[in-house]
Scaffold this motif. Structure first.
Motif, mmCIF file in Angstrom:
data_model
loop_
_atom_site.group_PDB
_atom_site.id
_atom_site.type_symbol
_atom_site.label_atom_id
_atom_site.label_comp_id
_atom_site.label_asym_id
_atom_site.label_seq_id
_atom_site.Cartn_x
_atom_site.Cartn_y
_atom_site.Cartn_z
ATOM 1 N N LEU A 52 -4.662 1.080 9.943
ATOM 2 C CA LEU A 52 -4.372 2.054 10.989
ATOM 3 C C LEU A 52 -2.969 2.627 10.791
ATOM 4 C CD1 LEU A 52 -5.246 3.460 13.607
ATOM 5 C CD2 LEU A 52 -4.232 1.554 14.869
ATOM 6 N N GLY A 53 -1.987 1.747 10.532
ATOM 7 C CA GLY A 53 -0.636 2.228 10.282
ATOM 8 C C GLY A 53 -0.564 3.113 9.059
ATOM 9 N N TYR A 54 -1.260 2.725 8.001
ATOM 10 C CA TYR A 54 -1.266 3.521 6.773
ATOM 11 C C TYR A 54 -1.901 4.895 7.014
ATOM 12 C CZ TYR A 54 -2.107 4.777 1.884
ATOM 13 O OH TYR A 54 -2.136 5.435 0.682
ATOM 14 N N ALA A 55 -3.054 4.917 7.679
ATOM 15 C CA ALA A 55 -3.751 6.183 7.904
ATOM 16 C C ALA A 55 -2.938 7.126 8.784
ATOM 17 C CB ALA A 55 -5.125 5.920 8.531
ATOM 18 N N LEU A 56 -2.274 6.596 9.802
ATOM 19 C CA LEU A 56 -1.437 7.434 10.666
ATOM 20 C C LEU A 56 -0.312 8.079 9.871
ATOM 21 C CD1 LEU A 56 -1.209 5.262 13.913
ATOM 22 C CD2 LEU A 56 -2.441 7.422 13.617
ATOM 23 N N MET A 57 0.323 7.322 8.986
ATOM 24 C CA MET A 57 1.392 7.883 8.169
ATOM 25 C C MET A 57 0.852 8.915 7.187
ATOM 26 S SD MET A 57 4.061 6.483 9.392
ATOM 27 C CE MET A 57 3.152 6.426 10.969
ATOM 28 N N LEU A 58 -0.330 8.683 6.643
ATOM 29 C CA LEU A 58 -0.908 9.610 5.680
ATOM 30 C C LEU A 58 -1.244 10.939 6.342
ATOM 31 C CD1 LEU A 58 -1.749 9.861 2.732
ATOM 32 C CD2 LEU A 58 -4.015 9.013 3.364
ATOM 33 N N ALA A 81 0.811 -1.215 0.000
ATOM 34 C CA ALA A 81 0.000 0.000 0.000
ATOM 35 C C ALA A 81 0.847 1.268 0.000
ATOM 36 C CB ALA A 81 -0.937 0.005 1.209
ATOM 37 N N LEU A 82 2.046 1.216 0.594
ATOM 38 C CA LEU A 82 2.897 2.404 0.666
ATOM 39 C C LEU A 82 3.507 2.707 -0.701
ATOM 40 C CD1 LEU A 82 4.787 1.663 4.001
ATOM 41 C CD2 LEU A 82 3.039 3.423 3.644
ATOM 42 N N PRO A 83 3.804 3.979 -0.964
ATOM 43 C CA PRO A 83 4.433 4.314 -2.250
ATOM 44 C C PRO A 83 5.813 3.660 -2.366
ATOM 45 C CG PRO A 83 3.565 6.284 -1.173
ATOM 46 C CD PRO A 83 3.498 5.179 -0.172
ATOM 47 N N PRO A 102 2.005 13.574 4.976
ATOM 48 C CA PRO A 102 1.244 13.517 3.715
ATOM 49 C C PRO A 102 2.110 13.644 2.470
ATOM 50 C CG PRO A 102 0.911 15.617 4.832
ATOM 51 C CD PRO A 102 1.639 14.746 5.794
ATOM 52 N N GLN A 103 3.217 14.398 2.535
ATOM 53 C CA GLN A 103 4.000 14.608 1.317
ATOM 54 C C GLN A 103 4.676 13.328 0.824
ATOM 55 O OE1 GLN A 103 6.752 17.851 1.545
ATOM 56 N NE2 GLN A 103 7.370 17.699 -0.587
ATOM 57 N N PRO A 104 5.471 12.622 1.645
ATOM 58 C CA PRO A 104 6.063 11.379 1.116
ATOM 59 C C PRO A 104 5.046 10.285 0.837
ATOM 60 C CG PRO A 104 6.567 11.622 3.459
ATOM 61 C CD PRO A 104 5.966 12.914 3.010
ATOM 62 N N MET A 105 3.889 10.343 1.483
ATOM 63 C CA MET A 105 2.873 9.322 1.257
ATOM 64 C C MET A 105 2.154 9.485 -0.081
ATOM 65 S SD MET A 105 2.586 6.951 3.580
ATOM 66 C CE MET A 105 0.888 6.394 3.499
ATOM 67 N N THR A 106 2.331 10.627 -0.722
ATOM 68 C CA THR A 106 1.673 10.849 -2.013
ATOM 69 C C THR A 106 2.672 10.891 -3.170
ATOM 70 O OG1 THR A 106 1.726 13.252 -1.605
ATOM 71 C CG2 THR A 106 -0.272 12.078 -0.996
ATOM 72 N N HIS A 107 3.920 10.515 -2.921
ATOM 73 C CA HIS A 107 4.942 10.497 -3.969
ATOM 74 C C HIS A 107 4.970 9.123 -4.629
ATOM 75 C CE1 HIS A 107 7.639 14.173 -2.819
ATOM 76 N NE2 HIS A 107 6.400 14.494 -3.100
ATOM 77 N N TRP A 108 4.090 8.920 -5.591
ATOM 78 C CA TRP A 108 4.061 7.657 -6.324
ATOM 79 C C TRP A 108 4.932 7.778 -7.569
ATOM 80 C CZ3 TRP A 108 1.941 2.917 -5.298
ATOM 81 C CH2 TRP A 108 1.210 2.839 -4.099
ATOM 82 N N CYS A 141 8.359 3.491 6.120
ATOM 83 C CA CYS A 141 7.925 2.093 6.087
ATOM 84 C C CYS A 141 8.024 1.464 7.475
ATOM 85 C CB CYS A 141 8.775 1.331 5.078
ATOM 86 S SG CYS A 141 8.236 -0.363 4.800
ATOM 87 N N VAL A 142 9.137 1.710 8.165
ATOM 88 C CA VAL A 142 9.333 1.151 9.510
ATOM 89 C C VAL A 142 8.311 1.725 10.483
ATOM 90 C CG1 VAL A 142 10.930 1.053 11.466
ATOM 91 C CG2 VAL A 142 11.771 0.644 9.143
ATOM 92 N N ALA A 143 8.076 3.035 10.413
ATOM 93 C CA ALA A 143 7.100 3.668 11.308
ATOM 94 C C ALA A 143 5.693 3.152 11.056
ATOM 95 C CB ALA A 143 7.151 5.186 11.143
ATOM 96 N N ALA A 144 5.349 2.914 9.791
ATOM 97 C CA ALA A 144 4.020 2.398 9.463
ATOM 98 C C ALA A 144 3.817 1.006 10.045
ATOM 99 C CB ALA A 144 3.830 2.369 7.945
ATOM 100 N N VAL A 145 4.830 0.140 9.904
ATOM 101 C CA VAL A 145 4.711 -1.222 10.434
ATOM 102 C C VAL A 145 4.675 -1.199 11.958
ATOM 103 C CG1 VAL A 145 5.860 -3.461 10.594
ATOM 104 C CG2 VAL A 145 5.803 -2.248 8.417
ATOM 105 N N ALA A 146 5.532 -0.385 12.574
ATOM 106 C CA ALA A 146 5.539 -0.300 14.037
ATOM 107 C C ALA A 146 4.199 0.206 14.567
ATOM 108 C CB ALA A 146 6.682 0.609 14.495
ATOM 109 N N SER A 147 3.628 1.210 13.913
ATOM 110 C CA SER A 147 2.323 1.725 14.338
ATOM 111 C C SER A 147 1.236 0.671 14.173
ATOM 112 C CB SER A 147 1.964 2.970 13.519
ATOM 113 O OG SER A 147 2.918 3.996 13.683
ATOM 114 N N ALA A 148 1.286 -0.044 13.052
ATOM 115 C CA ALA A 148 0.270 -1.059 12.796
ATOM 116 C C ALA A 148 0.310 -2.167 13.837
ATOM 117 C CB ALA A 148 0.466 -1.642 11.392
#
Length: 323
Positions: free
Chosen positions: A114-120, A77-79, A124-130, A87-94
């Motif tokens: 939950l991890g994805y939404a917290l990072m978004l 799901a992550l870019p 927001p800027q790195p989460m939208t860099h596809w 990526c590490v923060a998203a997994v740790a939060s999840a």
């Protein structure tokens, strides 16, 4: 059934889920390049380390592999080529906030979402860099992920089809498909094949009876119906066709790998159907009028809050007792 047999059964189900992600993973690797595999390696390693540490603290030896599944879904799901710490923060939060905070097997929210939404929300800027199609080579990808200041290619990111459509005010749908590189045949360029690959994996899980059909059919059915009702052809104010919404973004990943999460979702078939339908409806509303281009994560989390109410609505009514 003993506790050991239950864990073994859960492990077998999670192994099938991991296997079912392979077609989508390969399609994403073909589309974006090495960034997908870098995400997967980072997320999987982080999940295994965290799960081992938490299990040791809790003095438990069994691992049902659900943490690895959540990490895999986050990696998909992550870019691609997002910073390693994201990526590490998203997994740790999840895993820590979404799973183990509630005891590990009774979490009210989908851990991956939950991890994805917290990072978004937080980044927001790195989460939208596809990245644009085909991404970078391995060395450039590693330099980008770990911030080594390598020679990254110019304009390596581009807006997704969902983002482009959401902010479009002047071009017709036909003009977008003809002239914008984010658009493919009927949906986002390349994302059509990615979604079809996740559909194939989801059908495999249905055939293996890992979950029932209710939640996926509910989500895809409601997403199709609402996008069809709101579709006004190819005008500049069009929100996209039903096929566009089914084959763009995280539609198939959400339908077969997210809304089917057994712990945070409903238990009864009717409630699962309503859960999926609500997730599909909210996904469309967020995509079309919300502040984010894809709404699967927030849709699922909002429906997690509604699970108790859905279970009550789906419960058979008891006949009145007469004296």
């Amino acid at each position: 059934m003993s506790a050991g047999e239950t864990v073994e059964r859960q492990q077998q189900a999670m192994k099938r889920v991991l296997l079912a992600t392979v077609p989508g993973l390969l399609a994403m690797f073909w589309l974006y390049g090495w960034g997908v595999l870098i995400n997967l390696l980072l997320a999987g390693t982080c999940a295994l380390v965290l799960e081992a540490g938490v299990q040791r603290l809790r003095q438990r030896s069994a691992n049902d592999l659900s943490g690895l599944v959540s990490a895999t879904l986050l990696a998909l799901a992550l870019p691609p080529y997002c910073p390693w710490w994201l990526c590490v923060a998203a997994v740790a939060s999840a895993l820590l906030l979404g799973k183990h905070l509630y005891g590990g097997n009774q979490n009210p929210f989908n851990p991956a979402m939950l991890g994805y939404a917290l990072m978004l929300v937080a980044f927001p800027q790195p989460m939208t860099h596809w990245p644009a199609s085909h991404g970078m080579d391995l060395l450039a990808g590693l330099q980008q992920v770990f911030g080594l200041h390598g020679n990254a290619p110019d304009a390596w990111v581009q807006a997704t089809a969902l983002d482009t459509l959401r902010i479009n005010k002047s071009l017709t749908i036909d003009e977008l498909f003809a002239g914008n590189p984010s658009f493919g045949y009927v949906a986002g360029r390349g994302s059509e094949w990615v979604n079809l690959a996740f559909l194939a994996g989801g059908l495999f899980l249905l055939q293996q009876r890992v979950f029932s059909w209710h939640a996926p059919v509910g989500m895809l059915g409601s997403l199709f119906i609402i996008s069809w009702l709101c579709w006004n052809g190819s005008g500049s104010d069009s929100h996209g066709s039903p096929l566009f919404h089914l084959l763009t973004g995280a539609s198939m990943l959400g339908a077969f790998f997210i809304v089917t999460e057994p712990v945070s979702g409903p238990k009864s078939p009717r409630a699962r159907l309503m859960f999926g339908a609500g997730a599909g409806l909210l996904t469309y509303l967020i995509r079309t009028w919300g502040g984010y281009p894809d709404g699967v994560a927030f849709a699922v989390l909002l429906m997690n809050l509604a699970v108790p109410a859905l279970e009550r609505l789906a419960a058979p009514k008891q006949p009145a007792v007469t004296s």
